[in-house]
Structure formats: structure tokens, C-alpha cells
Write an enzyme that holds these catalytic residues in place. Structure first.
Site, PDB file in Angstrom:
ATOM      1  N   GLU A  61      30.271 -17.049  48.578  1.00  0.00           N
ATOM      2  CA  GLU A  61      29.434 -16.015  47.951  1.00  0.00           C
ATOM      3  C   GLU A  61      29.417 -14.776  48.823  1.00  0.00           C
ATOM      4  O   GLU A  61      29.390 -14.876  50.054  1.00  0.00           O
ATOM      5  CB  GLU A  61      28.010 -16.531  47.795  1.00  0.00           C
ATOM      6  CG  GLU A  61      27.914 -17.710  46.860  1.00  0.00           C
ATOM      7  CD  GLU A  61      26.464 -18.043  46.571  1.00  0.00           C
ATOM      8  OE1 GLU A  61      25.873 -17.407  45.701  1.00  0.00           O
ATOM      9  OE2 GLU A  61      25.927 -18.935  47.258  1.00  0.00           O
ATOM     10  N   ASP A 102      21.294 -26.731  48.779  1.00  0.00           N
ATOM     11  CA  ASP A 102      21.335 -25.701  47.735  1.00  0.00           C
ATOM     12  C   ASP A 102      22.631 -25.756  46.920  1.00  0.00           C
ATOM     13  O   ASP A 102      22.621 -25.517  45.720  1.00  0.00           O
ATOM     14  CB  ASP A 102      21.199 -24.324  48.414  1.00  0.00           C
ATOM     15  CG  ASP A 102      21.065 -23.200  47.407  1.00  0.00           C
ATOM     16  OD1 ASP A 102      20.184 -23.298  46.536  1.00  0.00           O
ATOM     17  OD2 ASP A 102      21.837 -22.223  47.478  1.00  0.00           O
ATOM     18  N   HIS A 140      25.871 -28.878  43.133  1.00  0.00           N
ATOM     19  CA  HIS A 140      26.983 -28.209  42.454  1.00  0.00           C
ATOM     20  C   HIS A 140      28.358 -28.708  42.901  1.00  0.00           C
ATOM     21  O   HIS A 140      29.193 -29.100  42.088  1.00  0.00           O
ATOM     22  CB  HIS A 140      26.937 -26.700  42.694  1.00  0.00           C
ATOM     23  CG  HIS A 140      25.632 -26.064  42.293  1.00  0.00           C
ATOM     24  ND1 HIS A 140      24.905 -26.493  41.233  1.00  0.00           N
ATOM     25  CD2 HIS A 140      24.947 -25.015  42.807  1.00  0.00           C
ATOM     26  CE1 HIS A 140      23.821 -25.734  41.109  1.00  0.00           C
ATOM     27  NE2 HIS A 140      23.823 -24.847  42.050  1.00  0.00           N
ATOM     28  N   LYS A 142      17.105 -27.777  39.377  1.00  0.00           N
ATOM     29  CA  LYS A 142      17.331 -28.218  40.751  1.00  0.00           C
ATOM     30  C   LYS A 142      16.389 -27.449  41.683  1.00  0.00           C
ATOM     31  O   LYS A 142      15.955 -26.378  41.287  1.00  0.00           O
ATOM     32  CB  LYS A 142      18.784 -28.005  41.153  1.00  0.00           C
ATOM     33  CG  LYS A 142      19.182 -26.547  41.363  1.00  0.00           C
ATOM     34  CD  LYS A 142      20.421 -26.441  42.175  1.00  0.00           C
ATOM     35  CE  LYS A 142      20.131 -26.025  43.579  1.00  0.00           C
ATOM     36  NZ  LYS A 142      20.324 -24.594  43.834  1.00  0.00           N
ATOM     37  N   LYS A 194      29.301 -24.534  33.365  1.00  0.00           N
ATOM     38  CA  LYS A 194      30.339 -23.496  33.411  1.00  0.00           C
ATOM     39  C   LYS A 194      31.533 -23.974  32.587  1.00  0.00           C
ATOM     40  O   LYS A 194      32.022 -25.081  32.799  1.00  0.00           O
ATOM     41  CB  LYS A 194      30.760 -23.222  34.856  1.00  0.00           C
ATOM     42  CG  LYS A 194      29.703 -22.468  35.667  1.00  0.00           C
ATOM     43  CD  LYS A 194      30.196 -22.248  37.085  1.00  0.00           C
ATOM     44  CE  LYS A 194      29.095 -21.721  37.985  1.00  0.00           C
ATOM     45  NZ  LYS A 194      29.006 -20.282  38.042  1.00  0.00           N
ATOM     46  N   HIS A 212      23.724 -26.072  36.856  1.00  0.00           N
ATOM     47  CA  HIS A 212      24.383 -25.053  36.032  1.00  0.00           C
ATOM     48  C   HIS A 212      25.897 -25.007  36.257  1.00  0.00           C
ATOM     49  O   HIS A 212      26.625 -24.498  35.421  1.00  0.00           O
ATOM     50  CB  HIS A 212      23.725 -23.675  36.194  1.00  0.00           C
ATOM     51  CG  HIS A 212      24.115 -22.931  37.428  1.00  0.00           C
ATOM     52  ND1 HIS A 212      23.516 -23.133  38.632  1.00  0.00           N
ATOM     53  CD2 HIS A 212      25.054 -21.977  37.637  1.00  0.00           C
ATOM     54  CE1 HIS A 212      24.066 -22.336  39.528  1.00  0.00           C
ATOM     55  NE2 HIS A 212      25.004 -21.619  38.968  1.00  0.00           N
ATOM     56  N   LYS A 223      27.262 -18.187  52.405  1.00  0.00           N
ATOM     57  CA  LYS A 223      26.742 -16.898  51.944  1.00  0.00           C
ATOM     58  C   LYS A 223      27.228 -15.797  52.877  1.00  0.00           C
ATOM     59  O   LYS A 223      27.564 -16.050  54.031  1.00  0.00           O
ATOM     60  CB  LYS A 223      25.215 -16.930  51.925  1.00  0.00           C
ATOM     61  CG  LYS A 223      24.670 -17.946  50.923  1.00  0.00           C
ATOM     62  CD  LYS A 223      23.390 -17.470  50.289  1.00  0.00           C
ATOM     63  CE  LYS A 223      22.833 -18.485  49.315  1.00  0.00           C
ATOM     64  NZ  LYS A 223      23.320 -18.345  47.954  1.00  0.00           N
TER      65      LYS A 223
HETATM   66  C1  BG6 Z   1      22.216 -21.645  42.811  1.00  0.00           C
HETATM   67  C2  BG6 Z   1      21.858 -21.528  44.251  1.00  0.00           C
HETATM   68  O1  BG6 Z   1      21.961 -22.939  42.335  1.00  0.00           O
HETATM   69  O2  BG6 Z   1      23.613 -21.350  42.654  1.00  0.00           O
HETATM   70  C3  BG6 Z   1      22.159 -20.138  44.771  1.00  0.00           C
HETATM   71  O3  BG6 Z   1      20.476 -21.802  44.413  1.00  0.00           O
HETATM   72  C4  BG6 Z   1      23.599 -19.791  44.506  1.00  0.00           C
HETATM   73  O4  BG6 Z   1      21.882 -20.033  46.154  1.00  0.00           O
HETATM   74  C5  BG6 Z   1      23.960 -20.044  43.051  1.00  0.00           C
HETATM   75  O5  BG6 Z   1      23.769 -18.429  44.825  1.00  0.00           O
HETATM   76  C6  BG6 Z   1      25.441 -19.874  42.839  1.00  0.00           C
HETATM   77  O6  BG6 Z   1      25.725 -19.966  41.482  1.00  0.00           O
HETATM   78  P1  BG6 Z   1      26.935 -19.163  40.843  1.00  0.00           P
HETATM   79  O7  BG6 Z   1      26.906 -19.557  39.410  1.00  0.00           O
HETATM   80  O8  BG6 Z   1      26.632 -17.722  41.050  1.00  0.00           O
HETATM   81  O9  BG6 Z   1      28.146 -19.605  41.578  1.00  0.00           O
END
Ligand code: BG6
Length: 510
Positions: free
Chosen positions: A229, A248, A253, A161, A195, A191, A353
Site C-alpha cells: 500500500e 489487519d 485478507h 473484520k 474482489k 472484502h 504501508k
Molecule cells: C482493510 C485494512 O481491511 O484493507 C486496511 O484494514 C487496508 O488497513 C485495506 O488498507 C486494504 O484494502 P484494499 O481493498 O484497498 O486493498
């Protein structure tokens, strides 16, 4: 996973990682490959060809990877030093300047003669761990040298991505990739789908008889999806400032998670049937009309804050971020899935964030019992919740009311709490381990299909355009280490409702 995956045979193959010297490859891909090697899950004959623009020989490459693994896969390296040494020996390096077509002739020679030398059929995965604007260039060069040809051995492409920057660019990118590769050869990685706990949402729903009957508009009051986050953008300001939280996190996601939460059961459990169901959800997202965007979608940006006595910089002061940037680091929104199952059930999703805790969870809020017989309830929430915790401490909690022992009928909410770690003998596999392995065996279930990616862009595009073109839509500033703009609470029509992830569930209200 080990037991399960051992039954699936990954054919001998090689993996070419474009952009092998980059951050993703060092932090995620190579550690995931090492773990798969340690677990004995890689094909019997297998090699990784790292490709990057820097000139270096194999020895230097391997010793650099060794250093990165020591940092990013410390546990595996410490526990399995011999396996780590063996793993390094299956790594190769070929310098390629991706912009120069002719260099792909060299790559082809190198890769195909490696296959011959190691007696590996020409089964090749190309991993695009490169900036998105290079995807089509590399794909084109591969086609120029017929490296996409499946005349001897299959060929697959994994694309990271962001997949496109808008609906239009995503379609364009698809068209370009489809010139050389057919859909079944393209693996679009998200990703979050890798999970374990996201996959477990399907198992929770479809392997049990008692969740599914209530999983619909008759019993569900609302659904909340939070991915908060604790960290800011760090040194990714350059990328992030052109992306923002909507592109993002939400377009990919969180909408993918929403699709898994809201999908109908597939008739059979195979890649196409599952993806057919998730795409239907994304296609049923109710477009948010322009006039409602400022009310239904709240965007925010973090300002300076303090965490444990340390100063956190404002987003606009981060490296490579424009000092007057209007990029959102926080989004909360209310949306609807217009289908038979979910009609008029609000879905609240948010991500940000520099929030106070890192938590990713889905909360299914059920409607309260038809009549509140017990007036004394030790919580502001008289209804049941099913909490699907993706991070941290993956698991599922069911929240319900119980009588407090003693006189009267005081009801307190309690939890039946399952921790996913109780089920695994070893550590829960990282998303990239699972996804890489799936691609090796040709299983695309957990990869996003073109129509799903396009459907989610179709939904977010009008919001992004309105933000860009309408200066009256506010960008709310929030202090770092707080829960984001207060305006996000205004998304709930019922003013007593709050985002679950920041509630103290056991606050006594009586
Ligand atoms: C990524 C984003 O795809 O996913 C990041 O680009 C983000 O900005 C991250 O921090 C979060 O992934 P996870 O697995 O840590 O929740």
C-alpha cells in the site's frame, strides 16, 4: 454481473446498519447500496434503516448521506441524479444507543412496523459496522428482543473484520454469536473475497484445462503474494496501533487469498463445497516453530520519508499512535502448506504501508525448463510466471521466453497480458456491492466460515505471541516510500531471487 445477478432473486427485505454514521458505512456501504440501486439489483421492496447513537431525523440523515455520496460515489451521483434521489428515499434512521438494552425494544418496533408499512416480510440483515467489542453486545440485545427469531422472515448478521483478536477471542466471539444465531445466519465479511479478481482466481484455475495440471509442487517453484500500500495509517492510528499488519491484513485478507490460490477443486460449485476446500488449506498451514519465527517472519515499521517532495511522517508520529510503538506496519513471511499438492513449495507473502506503489498480486513462479538450452536470456528469471493481478489493472499475465528476432538465440521474457476491464461492459463491481448482494440472496460462499477464521488465527497466534513476549525479535525500521526492510529479501534461500512486484522484469543481464 448485472446479467448474472438478475437471474438470482433477492427476496424483499430490510437492512439495518449499526454504526451508520461511521466511516465504513459512509465510504463503502452506502455507495455500494447506491450502485446496486442504480443497477436495479436491489430487491423490489427494500429499505435501509441506519442506526447510530446520534439523535437526528430522517430528513437530516438523508441530506447527510447525500453529501457523503457526492464525495464517495461521485460518478454514480453525477450520472444518475434521479436514481440517487429515489435511493435516498429508501433510507430511514433510528437512534439507538447500542449499550442500552431497552433501546432495542424501540428499534424492534420501528423496524417491524416499517416492514408492515412497506409490505416487506420480516427478512432482516443486521450489519455490524461497529467497533468489534460491541459485536457481542448488539447480538445479545437483538436476542433479548427476539430479533433473531426466524419464525416470520429470515434474519442474517454481517460481521466486519477484525473477527476476534486471537484464536481464543475468535472462538469466544463465535460462541457468543452462536447463542442467538446459527452458523448459516452469520456472514463474516472479508472484502478481499468480494474482489472480482480474487473470485476470478477460481475461474482461471477451474474453468480452464491448462493451468491446473501445472498448479502443484511438481511444476511450481514458489508462490508470492504481495499487497503493498502506498498510504500510511492516516487517521486510523488508534485502531491500527492495537492491530498491526499481521492482524489487519495477513490473518484475514492474505491468508484467504492464499487459500483460494492453493485450494483443491470443489466437487460441486456451491458455498459449502468451496469453503470446505479453502478451510483445508488453512488447516494445512505448517506452524512456524518459535525458534524459526525471527528467520521466517520479518516485521517492520515505517519511519519518515519523502514522497514527491512532501514529508511523510514516521508511524510513531502518526495521530493516536504510541511514540514508542512496536506495532508492525510491514510483514513478510515464508510459509508452507503441508498437503499433497503443495508439500515443500514455499509461499512468500508480504504486506506493508507506505511502500512505493499500491499493488496486490499473486505470482506463481514455475520451475525452469529441465535444461537451459538457450544461454542468453534477457532476464534474471529463466522460468515462467503466472501473475494474477488483483490491483491495479486487474488481470492475468503469463510470462514466458521468446526468441529476439535476428541472429543467434537470445531469449527475452514477454507477457501474454489479459486486462480484466476488457471483459466488462461497465465498471467492475466493488467488493462491497458483490458481498452485500450475496448476503441479500443468502449466498455465503464469499464470506469466511468460522472454521476458516479459527484456522488462520491458529496459524498467526504463535507468531504474535512470540513478537509480544520475546524482546530479541527485531522490529526493522524502513524509510517510508521504500520497499520495506531489506531483511525481507533474506527469506529467499536462493540469494538471486527477489520479490517480483519490485523487479524490473526486462532488465537485460546478458
Ligand atoms: C482493510 C485494512 O481491511 O484493507 C486496511 O484494514 C487496508 O488497513 C485495506 O488498507 C486494504 O484494502 P484494499 O481493498 O484497498 O486493498
Amino acid at each position: 454481473m448485472k446479467e448474472l445477478r438478475n437471474k438470482i432473486h433477492a427476496e424483499n427485505q430490510i437492512l439495518i446498519i449499526f454504526g451508520v454514521n461511521g466511516d465504513l458505512s459512509r465510504r463503502k456501504l452506502l455507495p455500494a447500496l447506491l450502485q446496486l440501486y442504480v443497477d436495479g439489483l436491489l430487491p423490489q421492496k427494500f429499505a435501509v434503516v441506519g442506526s447510530g447513537s446520534a439523535e437526528k431525523n430522517e430528513e437530516t440523515f438523508r441530506s447527510e448521506v447525500k453529501e457523503h455520496l457526492a464525495k464517495h460515489a461521485a460518478e454514480a451521483v453525477e450520472q444518475f441524479p434521479e436514481k440517487t434521489a429515489e435511493f435516498l428515499k429508501i433510507l430511514y434512521y433510528k437512534k439507538v444507543n447500542n449499550r442500552v438494552k431497552e433501546e432495542f425494544a424501540g428499534l424492534k418496533d420501528y423496524a417491524f412496523s416499517l416492514c408492515q408499512r412497506l409490505e416487506i416480510p420480516e427478512n432482516i440483515i443486521y450489519y455490524f459496522s461497529i467497533p468489534p467489542f460491541m459485536y457481542e453486545v448488539v447480538a445479545e440485545h437483538l436476542v433479548d428482543y427476539e430479533m433473531n427469531s426466524e419464525s416470520s422472515g429470515w434474519k442474517r448478521v454481517i460481521v466486519e473484520k477484525p473477527f476476534g483478536y486471537s484464536y481464543e477471542t475468535a472462538v469466544e466471539l463465535d460462541n457468543k454469536l452462536h447463542k442467538g444465531f446459527r452458523e448459516h445466519q452469520i456472514y463474516r465479511i472479508d472484502h478481499y473475497l468480494g474482489k472480482e479478481t480474487v473470485q476470478n482466481i477460481m475461474v482461471t484455475r477451474f474453468a480452464n484445462g491448462f493451468f491446473e495440471p501445472v498448479w502443484n509442487r511438481s511444476y511450481v517453484d514458489r508462490v508470492e503474494i504481495t499487497a503493498s500500500e502506498k498510504i500510511g495509517v492516516g487517521d486510523r492510528g488508534g485502531y491500527y496501533d492495537t492491530s498491526g499488519a499481521m492482524r489487519d491484513m495477513i490473518q484475514n485478507h492474505l491468508l484467504q487469498v492464499l487459500a483460494v490460490v492453493a485450494m483443491d477443486p470443489p466437487a460441486v460449485f456451491d458455498s459449502n463445497s468451496i469453503r470446505n476446500e479453502t478451510v483445508k488449506v488453512l488447516q494445512a498451514l505448517r506452524p512456524i516453530p518459535k525458534s524459526k519465527i525471527s528467520k521466517c517472519v520479518i516485521r517492520g515499521q515505517y519511519t519518515e520519508g519523502i514522497h514527491r517532495g512532501e514529508k511523510i511522517p514516521a508511524y510513531r508520529d502518526e495521530k493516536d499512535v504510541a511514540p514508542d510503538s512496536m506495532t508492525e506496519t510491514y510483514v513478510a513471511m515464508k510459509l508452507f502448506v503441508d498437503n499433497w499438492r503443495w508439500s515443500d513449495v514455499p509461499f512468500y507473502i508480504r504486506t506493508g504501508k507506505n511502500l512505493p506503489v499500491r499493488v496486490t498480486e499473486v505470482v506463481i513462479h514455475l520451475k525452469p525448463a529441465p535444461l537451459q538450452l538457450f544461454k542468453q536470456r534477457c532476464t534474471s528469471n529463466p522460468a515462467n510466471m503466472i501473475i494474477l493481478r488483483i490491483h491495479p489493472d486487474a488481470g492475468i499475465a503469463v510470462d514466458f521466453g521468446m526468441k529476439i528476432p535476428g541472429a543467434g538465440y537470445k531469449v527475452q521474457n514477454v507477457n501474454m497480458d489479459f486486462h480484466y476491464s476488457n471483459l466488462a461492459q461497465s465498471k467492475i463491481p466493488e467488493a462491497y456491492e458483490r458481498l452485500l448482494l450475496d448476503c441479500m440472496v443468502g449466498d455465503s460462499t464469499l464470506y469466511a466460515r468460522a472454521d476458516a477464521v479459527q484456522a488462520s488465527w491458529k496459524f498467526v497466534d504463535p507468531i504474535l505471541n512470540e513478537w509480544k513476549n520475546n524482546p530479541d525479535i527485531p522490529l526493522y525500521f524502513y524509510k517510508s516510500n521504500t520497499w520495506g526492510p531489506e531483511e525481507a529479501d533474506g527469506l529467499f534461500e536462493n540469494k538471486r531471487l527477489k520479490w517480483q512486484a519490485q523487479c524490473d522484469k526486462f532488465t537485460c543481464e546478458i
